[in-house]
Design a protein around this motif. Structure first.
Motif, short mmCIF file in Angstrom:
data_model
loop_
_atom_site.label_atom_id
_atom_site.label_comp_id
_atom_site.label_asym_id
_atom_site.label_seq_id
_atom_site.Cartn_x
_atom_site.Cartn_y
_atom_site.Cartn_z
N GLY A 193 11.01 -4.02 3.48
CA GLY A 193 9.79 -3.75 2.72
C GLY A 193 9.84 -2.42 1.98
N SER A 194 9.06 -2.33 0.91
CA SER A 194 8.97 -1.11 0.11
C SER A 194 7.62 -1.06 -0.56
N GLY A 195 7.27 0.10 -1.08
CA GLY A 195 5.97 0.26 -1.73
C GLY A 195 5.35 1.58 -1.32
N VAL A 196 4.02 1.65 -1.33
CA VAL A 196 3.32 2.89 -1.00
C VAL A 196 2.11 2.59 -0.13
N LEU A 197 1.66 3.64 0.57
CA LEU A 197 0.40 3.58 1.32
C LEU A 197 -0.67 4.32 0.54
N LEU A 198 -1.87 3.74 0.49
CA LEU A 198 -3.02 4.36 -0.18
C LEU A 198 -4.08 4.72 0.84
N ASP A 199 -4.84 5.77 0.53
CA ASP A 199 -6.04 6.02 1.33
C ASP A 199 -7.20 5.27 0.69
N THR A 200 -8.39 5.43 1.22
CA THR A 200 -9.52 4.65 0.72
C THR A 200 -10.05 5.12 -0.63
N SER A 201 -9.47 6.21 -1.18
CA SER A 201 -9.84 6.64 -2.53
C SER A 201 -8.84 6.13 -3.57
N GLY A 202 -7.77 5.46 -3.09
CA GLY A 202 -6.77 4.93 -4.00
C GLY A 202 -5.61 5.87 -4.28
N SER A 203 -5.55 7.01 -3.59
CA SER A 203 -4.45 7.97 -3.77
C SER A 203 -3.28 7.60 -2.86
N VAL A 204 -2.06 7.85 -3.36
CA VAL A 204 -0.85 7.57 -2.57
C VAL A 204 -0.71 8.65 -1.50
N ILE A 205 -0.62 8.24 -0.24
CA ILE A 205 -0.46 9.19 0.85
C ILE A 205 0.87 9.02 1.58
N GLY A 206 1.59 7.94 1.26
CA GLY A 206 2.87 7.72 1.92
C GLY A 206 3.78 6.84 1.09
N ILE A 207 5.09 7.09 1.19
CA ILE A 207 6.09 6.25 0.52
C ILE A 207 6.74 5.38 1.60
N ILE A 208 6.56 4.08 1.47
CA ILE A 208 7.04 3.16 2.51
C ILE A 208 8.57 3.18 2.58
N THR A 209 9.07 3.32 3.80
CA THR A 209 10.50 3.27 4.04
C THR A 209 10.71 2.72 5.44
N GLN A 210 11.34 1.59 5.55
CA GLN A 210 11.53 0.92 6.83
C GLN A 210 12.84 1.31 7.53
N SER A 211 13.58 2.22 6.91
CA SER A 211 14.88 2.59 7.47
C SER A 211 14.78 3.69 8.52
N PHE A 212 13.58 4.25 8.72
CA PHE A 212 13.38 5.30 9.72
C PHE A 212 12.60 4.76 10.91
N GLY A 213 12.64 5.53 12.00
CA GLY A 213 11.93 5.12 13.19
C GLY A 213 12.65 3.96 13.86
N ASP A 214 11.90 3.17 14.61
CA ASP A 214 12.47 2.01 15.30
C ASP A 214 12.64 0.89 14.28
N THR A 215 13.87 0.66 13.88
CA THR A 215 14.13 -0.35 12.85
C THR A 215 13.99 -1.77 13.37
N ALA A 216 13.80 -1.90 14.71
CA ALA A 216 13.66 -3.24 15.28
C ALA A 216 12.26 -3.81 15.03
N ASP A 217 11.26 -2.92 14.94
CA ASP A 217 9.90 -3.42 14.71
C ASP A 217 9.67 -3.61 13.21
N THR A 218 8.62 -4.35 12.91
CA THR A 218 8.31 -4.63 11.50
C THR A 218 6.98 -4.02 11.07
N MET A 219 6.50 -3.04 11.82
CA MET A 219 5.29 -2.33 11.39
C MET A 219 5.61 -1.53 10.13
N VAL A 220 4.70 -1.52 9.18
CA VAL A 220 4.92 -0.78 7.95
C VAL A 220 4.89 0.72 8.25
N LYS A 221 5.94 1.43 7.82
CA LYS A 221 6.06 2.88 8.06
C LYS A 221 6.27 3.58 6.73
N ALA A 222 5.87 4.85 6.68
CA ALA A 222 6.00 5.61 5.43
C ALA A 222 6.20 7.08 5.73
#
Length: 433
Positions: free
Chosen positions: A288-317
């Motif tokens: 997965g790839s993309g961005v995380l937004l807050d409730t105002s529509g601003s980008v607060i995170g850049i999605i990257t699934q290569s960090f953390g526990d790569t076995a899970d599929t929770m979206v991380k940024a």
């Protein structure tokens, strides 16, 4: 001696001046040669043909040379500087884990289906404008396959427009999709139109890259449709905050997913830097790839699934606030200074519990890096860089990027010996990557 006689010379006996009028001269009239019409026509034809040939050669030379000169001028033209607002972290607003209040949980459980629908309608309204900043980046190479396709896809990932100047757009994406086709990149915008771009700069540590797209390559209707993403401040994010994931976090394009931050305390250590990993309860894809937004529509995170526990599929940024300086360097094509240190922060509480001095605990140093060459070792605790106190990896990274290639900088650290920690000073020669 003279004998008194006069010698006569021929022609000296004339008794009167000659009268030239007595002679008749032959008078000649020079007549012009009759005009040869064929010769005149031939000369005119030759001159005309020469002029045409000269013009054709000149046009051909101009047509061949002009693009080269034009490209040279474009290549030598200094790109406009990309400015990205960089906030300094507020030490009183450190990310922390906080449980969601039970009353709020009970409220969420008690809402009706109609209210759920309203929430998701609001989510899509919030994501509406940020979606116009999303792109799909494809790395391509010019080859022909068995089906005679002129372009063969190498990789594809979501991208987000993070800046725009008077001549270019800057798109942040994953460097892995580019492969070896760094100068042959296609960017598909939200309206489906495609423009060619090229790699501006990439970072090996985070795996991010910025692709630049000349505005002249983008359709006018596209320019009036797209937008530049608003990069928010994620320093004060806490567990339980609602977020929206857009792009292709689930592996499918143009996804809009809603969820919550479930963890902000995890740290991701890369060479010479450290970032907060934002973990959500949104189910995604390992690719997965993309961005995380807050409730105002601003980008607060850049999605990257290569960090953390790569076995899970929770979206991380990765926290965008901590990435802004890097994004500015990538967009401007700046050299990224390199020391070769992997470390973690020793906070006041950790220092009190372990006896380790406050500063940056060196987990390891990269092989043949400037830090290793200088003699810095694992378990050293860095406290100062070039005369500035550094107690966090983020501060260390900020000060490091103020340096230039081949700069000699001083590092003060604490090293544990038989009698406890002792202060030591080192000098390293900065390199770039």
């Amino acid at each position: 001696m003279s004998d008194g006689k006069k010698t006569k010379h021929p022609g000296s006996e004339s008794s009167k001046p000659r009268d030239f009028g007595e002679y008749n001269f032959i008078k000649e009239t020079i007549k012009e040669k009759p005009m040869n019409r064929k010769m005149i026509i031939s000369k005119i034809a030759a001159i005309t043909a020469g002029a045409i040939l000269f013009g054709a050669v000149s046009a051909a030379v101009f047509a061949g040379v002009y693009p080269v000169i034009s490209n040279m001028i474009e290549e030598n033209k200094k790109p406009e500087k990309v400015d990205i607002d960089i906030e300094q972290p507020d030490v009183t607003e450190k990310p922390e884990e906080t449980a969601v209040p039970s009353s709020e949980t009970d409220t969420l459980r008690g809402i009706t289906l109609e209210e759920y629908e309203k929430i998701y309608e609001e989510v899509h309204q919030i994501a509406k404008k940020p979606l116009t900043a999303m792109t799909m980046v494809t790395g391509v190479r010019e080859e022909a396959d068995l089906l005679d396709n002129s372009y063969v896809r190498y990789g594809q990932s979501s991208g987000v427009i993070i800046a725009k100047t008077g001549s270019e757009l800057y798109v942040l994406t994953q460097k892995s999709v580019l492969g070896k086709s760094e100068n042959q990149v296609q960017v598909t915008f939200c309206d489906g139109n495609i423009a060619n771009g090229s790699l501006r700069k990439k970072d090996e540590g985070t795996g991010f890259a910025v692709v630049s797209v000349p505005l002249k390559n983008v359709e006018e209707e596209t320019l009036s449709t797209i937008s530049v993403a608003s990069l928010g401040n994620s320093y004060s994010l806490m567990q339980g905050k609602p977020v929206i994931a857009i792009g292709s976090p689930t592996g499918y394009n143009e996804t809009v997913a809603y969820g919550n931050i479930i963890s902000v305390s995890n740290k991701i250590s890369v060479v010479d830097a450290e970032y907060n990993l934002l973990v959500t309860d949104i189910l995604g894809s390992k690719e997965g790839s993309g961005v995380l937004l807050d409730t105002s529509g601003s980008v607060i995170g850049i999605i990257t699934q290569s960090f953390g526990d790569t076995a899970d599929t929770m979206v991380k940024a990765l926290s965008v606030a901590q990435l802004k300086r890097l994004l500015a360097d990538l967009s401007n094509g700046n050299e990224i200074c390199y020391a070769g240190i992997y470390g973690q922060d020793v906070t006041e509480s950790i220092a009190a519990q372990t006896g380790i001095p406050m500063g940056i605990y060196v987990d390891s140093v990269a092989t043949e890096s400037p830090a290793m060459v200088a003699g810095i070792q694992s378990a050293d605790v860095i406290t100062e860089l070039n005369g500035t106190e550094v107690t966090t990896m983020q501060k260390f990274s900020t000060e490091l990027q103020k340096c230039k290639k081949d700069d000699k900088v001083s590092i003060r650290l604490m090293r544990k010996g038989n009698d406890g920690y002792e202060e030591m000073n080192f000098e390293i020669a900065i390199s770039v990557k």
